[in-house]
Scaffold this motif. Structure first.
Motif, short mmCIF file in Angstrom:
data_model
loop_
_atom_site.label_atom_id
_atom_site.label_comp_id
_atom_site.label_asym_id
_atom_site.label_seq_id
_atom_site.Cartn_x
_atom_site.Cartn_y
_atom_site.Cartn_z
N GLY A 1 0.86 -1.24 0.00
CA GLY A 1 0.17 -0.03 -0.09
C GLY A 1 0.86 1.09 0.01
N ALA A 2 0.21 2.34 -0.07
CA ALA A 2 0.72 3.75 0.00
C ALA A 2 1.20 4.18 1.36
N GLY A 3 0.78 3.31 2.44
CA GLY A 3 0.82 3.66 3.86
C GLY A 3 -0.24 2.98 4.78
N ALA A 4 -0.31 2.93 5.88
CA ALA A 4 -1.19 2.42 6.52
C ALA A 4 -2.53 3.44 6.56
N ASP A 5 -1.82 4.49 6.74
CA ASP A 5 -2.97 5.75 6.90
C ASP A 5 -3.73 6.25 5.62
N LYS A 6 -2.97 5.60 4.39
CA LYS A 6 -3.52 6.17 3.21
C LYS A 6 -4.36 5.25 2.22
N THR A 7 -3.61 3.67 2.43
CA THR A 7 -4.45 2.73 2.01
C THR A 7 -5.15 2.05 2.84
N ILE A 8 -6.66 1.89 2.53
CA ILE A 8 -7.52 1.23 3.51
C ILE A 8 -8.64 0.22 2.80
N ILE A 9 -8.82 -0.79 3.46
CA ILE A 9 -9.60 -1.86 2.90
C ILE A 9 -10.58 -2.06 4.05
N GLU A 10 -11.87 -1.80 3.81
CA GLU A 10 -12.80 -1.95 4.82
C GLU A 10 -14.18 -2.78 4.51
N TRP A 11 -14.85 -3.20 5.40
CA TRP A 11 -16.28 -3.82 5.34
C TRP A 11 -16.78 -3.82 6.68
N ASP A 12 -18.16 -4.24 6.68
CA ASP A 12 -18.74 -4.24 7.99
C ASP A 12 -19.40 -5.49 8.37
N ASP A 13 -19.07 -6.66 7.81
CA ASP A 13 -19.81 -8.00 8.22
C ASP A 13 -19.63 -8.22 9.87
N THR A 14 -20.70 -8.82 10.28
CA THR A 14 -20.54 -9.50 11.93
C THR A 14 -20.73 -10.99 11.71
N ALA A 15 -20.55 -11.80 12.88
CA ALA A 15 -20.82 -12.99 12.48
C ALA A 15 -22.46 -13.54 12.25
N ASP A 16 -23.22 -12.61 12.93
CA ASP A 16 -24.49 -13.01 12.80
C ASP A 16 -25.39 -12.52 11.76
N ARG A 17 -24.72 -11.80 10.64
CA ARG A 17 -24.99 -11.39 9.35
C ARG A 17 -25.29 -12.76 8.35
N ALA A 18 -26.33 -12.85 7.65
CA ALA A 18 -26.36 -13.84 6.71
C ALA A 18 -25.68 -13.91 5.49
N ASP A 19 -25.40 -15.10 5.17
CA ASP A 19 -24.79 -15.36 3.67
C ASP A 19 -25.70 -15.18 2.60
N ALA A 20 -25.17 -15.36 1.28
CA ALA A 20 -25.98 -15.75 0.18
C ALA A 20 -27.15 -16.47 0.39
N ASN A 21 -26.89 -17.53 1.28
CA ASN A 21 -27.70 -18.78 1.25
C ASN A 21 -28.72 -18.60 2.66
N GLY A 22 -28.61 -17.30 3.23
CA GLY A 22 -29.38 -17.24 4.42
C GLY A 22 -28.78 -17.71 5.63
N HIS A 23 -27.45 -18.18 5.68
CA HIS A 23 -27.10 -18.82 6.71
C HIS A 23 -26.00 -17.92 7.68
N PRO A 24 -25.98 -17.70 8.83
CA PRO A 24 -24.92 -16.86 9.48
C PRO A 24 -23.59 -16.97 9.08
N LEU A 25 -22.72 -15.78 8.85
CA LEU A 25 -21.55 -15.86 8.32
C LEU A 25 -20.71 -16.52 9.32
N GLY A 26 -20.65 -16.37 10.75
CA GLY A 26 -20.09 -16.98 11.62
C GLY A 26 -18.68 -15.80 11.74
N THR A 27 -17.88 -16.18 12.88
CA THR A 27 -16.67 -15.47 12.79
C THR A 27 -15.98 -15.65 11.74
N TYR A 28 -15.65 -16.76 11.52
CA TYR A 28 -14.67 -17.16 10.25
C TYR A 28 -15.25 -16.20 8.99
N GLY A 29 -16.33 -16.40 8.79
CA GLY A 29 -16.96 -15.64 7.44
C GLY A 29 -17.12 -14.09 7.58
N SER A 30 -16.85 -13.54 8.74
CA SER A 30 -17.17 -12.11 9.04
C SER A 30 -16.00 -11.21 8.49
#
Length: 350
Positions: free
Chosen positions: A116-145
């Motif tokens: 990256g261009a530096g940790a304060d400049k190049t940021i990759i972000e998302w907002d999933d949580t373990a209880d959020r559903a995946d494409a099949n309607g199942h919880p993502l779980g910690t692993y999938g979050s």
């Protein structure tokens, strides 16, 4: 003057280093503990990990730029462009910007470097949580979050922030684990990166890993998993307003050769912080030459604890748990160099 802080977290069983006392409860025995410590310090003789065959000379470079000046606008598209089985070092330069995407590197795409261009400049972000559903309607779980998931060996990241934007959950909330990065592969290195989240920020899942001059922020178990990992010159920052835990290491057997070692790090933040909780029966965590702020709870650990020449207001061991121990410098030696992760085999010239 540098001072050495050495903490070992474990739980054990009655056949290893615990013995029943008169109340039929278990207590640490000196002989059993010494035997356990010797086993823990024997990582350099490991036969459970594959032989390192790192490749550092780039065969291909790719530029990612969200404004369109690179070959790709998103990181996932750049990764998807690689061969189904990648056998040479690919360097992906990620320009400054906030990349809002969920990224997954599959197991067959080894030898990837993200720069990256530096940790304060190049940021990759998302907002999933373990209880959020995946494409099949199942919880993502910690692993999938996880915002960013690495499943391939020999991964390297430099100067990038990995962030999970899920809000800080209330104490005791269920399903709110929100991983910023999950590393589920062997021989990965992170330099000057940031890992930002709340509950379960960095999933140090499996494999040997090296973190150098990184910043890791979270609330509960914000460094967790069953990796064999060395954290060097890192800043660990708690953001909880109540009680939190820095580590949750999952070593479950004497046959596993895993654990976290923190060397020349510092621990700061808010709330009241346990240094660790035992996620596995033989959970193992070591701190050396580490500064601890006053947020550390007096007991320090939920189970076994050992300390030698601490520094900082949070390092006062006067009220530590009754089973705490002081370890000698000789006992600490196996845990505080790259030999802990067999790094002399795969960290050369990184």
């Amino acid at each position: 003057m540098l001072k050495l802080l050495l903490l070992v977290l474990c739980c054990g069983n009655a056949n290893s280093w615990l013995a029943p006392n008169r109340s039929n409860e278990f207590e640490v025995t000196e002989e059993g503990y010494s035997r356990w410590l010797k086993q823990m310090g024997d990582y350099k003789h490991s036969s459970l990990f594959q032989e390192a065959k790192n490749k550092l000379k780039p065969c291909k470079t790719i530029k990612v730029d969200k404004t369109g000046s690179g070959k790709f606008r998103t990181l996932q598209k750049a990764i998807n462009s690689l061969p189904v089985i990648n056998n040479c070092r690919v360097v992906i330069f990620v320009s400054a910007g906030i990349y809002r995407e969920k990224v997954d590197i599959p197991a067959y795409m080894a030898y990837i470097t993200l720069e990256g261009a530096g940790a304060d400049k190049t940021i990759i972000e998302w907002d999933d949580t373990a209880d959020r559903a995946d494409a099949n309607g199942h919880p993502l779980g910690t692993y999938g979050s996880a915002t960013f998931s690495v499943n391939s060996p020999y991964f390297i990241a430099k100067g990038i922030t990995f962030r999970n934007m899920a809000p800080l959950p209330p104490s005791g909330a269920l399903g709110k684990q929100a991983v910023a990065l999950r590393i589920s592969a062997d021989m990965a290195a992170f330099y000057r990166c940031k890992f930002i989240g709340a509950q379960d920020t960095l999933y140090d899942h499996i494999g040997r890993h090296y973190f150098k001059k990184c910043y890791i922020a979270g609330s509960v178990d914000f460094i967790f998993g069953n990796g064999l990992s060395l954290y060097e010159d890192c800043h660990l920052h708690a953001i909880t307003n109540s009680f939190g835990a820095l580590t949750a290491q999952k070593r479950e057997s004497l046959l596993q050769e895993t654990g976290f070692s923190f060397v020349n790090c510092k621990v700061t933040g808010s709330g009241a912080l346990y240094l660790g909780r035992a996620w596995g029966t033989f959970s193992t965590v070591v701190f050396a030459y580490t500064y601890m702020d006053k947020i550390i709870t007096p007991t320090g650990w939920t189970v076994f604890y050992g300390q030698y020449k601490c520094s900082g207001p949070g390092a006062n061991y006067g009220k530590r748990v009754s089973w705490s121990r002081e370890l000698t410098q000789q006992e600490a030696k196996p845990f505080i160099s790259v030999d802990f992760i067999n790094g002399h085999e795969w960290l050369v010239n990184l």
